[in-house]
Design an enzyme around this catalytic site. Structure first.
Site, mmCIF file in Angstrom:
data_model
loop_
_atom_site.group_PDB
_atom_site.id
_atom_site.type_symbol
_atom_site.label_atom_id
_atom_site.label_comp_id
_atom_site.label_asym_id
_atom_site.label_seq_id
_atom_site.Cartn_x
_atom_site.Cartn_y
_atom_site.Cartn_z
ATOM 1 N N ARG A 94 0.828 -1.042 -0.229
ATOM 2 C CA ARG A 94 0.052 -0.032 0.020
ATOM 3 C C ARG A 94 0.507 1.350 0.068
ATOM 4 O O ARG A 94 1.673 1.064 0.900
ATOM 5 C CB ARG A 94 -0.996 -0.209 1.092
ATOM 6 N N ASP A 95 0.202 2.378 -0.809
ATOM 7 C CA ASP A 95 1.302 3.228 -0.790
ATOM 8 C C ASP A 95 0.843 4.518 0.560
ATOM 9 O O ASP A 95 -0.757 3.913 0.890
ATOM 10 C CB ASP A 95 0.602 4.199 -1.709
ATOM 11 N N ASN A 152 4.192 6.845 -13.698
ATOM 12 C CA ASN A 152 4.672 8.040 -13.546
ATOM 13 C C ASN A 152 6.365 8.203 -14.189
ATOM 14 O O ASN A 152 7.210 6.941 -13.237
ATOM 15 C CB ASN A 152 5.235 8.938 -12.300
ATOM 16 N N HIS A 210 7.940 1.290 -10.559
ATOM 17 C CA HIS A 210 6.044 0.516 -9.683
ATOM 18 C C HIS A 210 5.260 1.458 -10.792
ATOM 19 O O HIS A 210 5.541 2.399 -11.232
ATOM 20 C CB HIS A 210 6.092 1.551 -8.087
ATOM 21 N N HIS A 228 1.865 2.397 -10.086
ATOM 22 C CA HIS A 228 0.159 2.558 -8.930
ATOM 23 C C HIS A 228 -1.002 2.181 -9.466
ATOM 24 O O HIS A 228 -1.196 1.777 -10.801
ATOM 25 C CB HIS A 228 0.132 4.310 -9.024
HETATM 26 P P1 AMP Z 1 5.884 8.555 -7.624
HETATM 27 O O1 AMP Z 1 5.885 9.994 -7.678
HETATM 28 O O2 AMP Z 1 5.607 7.762 -9.442
HETATM 29 O O3 AMP Z 1 7.238 8.307 -7.975
HETATM 30 O O4 AMP Z 1 5.572 7.451 -6.615
HETATM 31 C C1 AMP Z 1 6.123 7.067 -5.336
HETATM 32 C C2 AMP Z 1 5.061 5.947 -4.539
HETATM 33 O O5 AMP Z 1 6.041 6.232 -3.232
HETATM 34 C C3 AMP Z 1 4.612 7.971 -3.977
HETATM 35 O O6 AMP Z 1 3.046 7.646 -4.017
HETATM 36 C C4 AMP Z 1 4.674 7.814 -2.129
HETATM 37 O O7 AMP Z 1 3.828 8.339 -1.504
HETATM 38 C C5 AMP Z 1 5.183 6.294 -2.379
HETATM 39 N N1 AMP Z 1 5.873 6.121 -1.242
HETATM 40 C C6 AMP Z 1 7.301 6.626 -1.190
HETATM 41 N N2 AMP Z 1 7.634 5.719 0.410
HETATM 42 C C7 AMP Z 1 7.341 4.678 0.273
HETATM 43 C C8 AMP Z 1 7.111 4.163 1.450
HETATM 44 N N3 AMP Z 1 7.989 3.385 2.144
HETATM 45 N N4 AMP Z 1 6.125 3.140 1.915
HETATM 46 C C9 AMP Z 1 4.838 3.153 0.488
HETATM 47 N N5 AMP Z 1 5.172 4.230 -0.443
HETATM 48 C C10 AMP Z 1 6.030 5.221 -0.639
#
Ligand code: AMP
Ligand code: ZN
Length: 120
Positions: free
Chosen positions: A38-39, A93, A106, A108
């Site tokens: 989970r994000d 992204n 990753h 989403h």
């Molecule tokens: P992006 O901006 O597409 O690179 O997405 C990175 C995502 O990772 C963001 O939506 C963050 O909220 C999420 N994120 C960053 N660190 C963590 C973590 N430790 N656990 C879960 N999600 C994370």
């Protein structure tokens, strides 16, 4: 001799550290190729990240392994089916200008509600 998994891991990468279990996460799926968790800052009722264990920078890099890319999309669909009604939005992204902040590819998975056209 370097094993392939070690060679595809970056010790400074937050998602490599989540995969290694050094940083906690709420995992909803894991297998030998990917994990899904989970994000931390959910943008939808269900917001899960599907992350290949191998450290690829972004989806352009991941496209060099079409089987792994396909597996990411398959897991995304099954997560959406298990945690929501099966409908989902899948976002990669790619590049800082597109909002990428973690440079370990990753997907989403956004699901569990009516998603607005321009949301996320
Ligand atoms: P992006 O901006 O597409 O690179 O997405 C990175 C995502 O990772 C963001 O939506 C963050 O909220 C999420 N994120 C960053 N660190 C963590 C973590 N430790 N656990 C879960 N999600 C994370
Ligand atoms: Zn990584």
């Amino acid at each position: 001799m370097l094993d392939t998994v070690t060679a595809q891991t970056d010790p400074d990468c937050v998602f490599c550290r989540i995969i290694a279990g050094e940083i906690p996460s709420e995992r909803v799926h894991e297998d030998d190729q990917v994990i899904a968790f989970r994000d931390l800052a959910p943008k939808a009722p269900v917001h899960v990240l599907v992350v290949p264990r191998a450290h690829h920078r972004d989806v352009r890099d991941l496209a060099g392994d079409p089987q792994l890319l396909a597996h990411v999309t398959t897991v995304a669909g099954s997560v959406a089916g298990e945690l929501a009604d099966g409908d989902f939005r899948l976002i990669f992204n790619t590049g800082a200008g597109a909002g990428q902040t973690v440079f370990h590819v990753h997907a989403h998975v956004l699901a569990g509600g009516t998603l607005a056209e321009r949301e996320m």
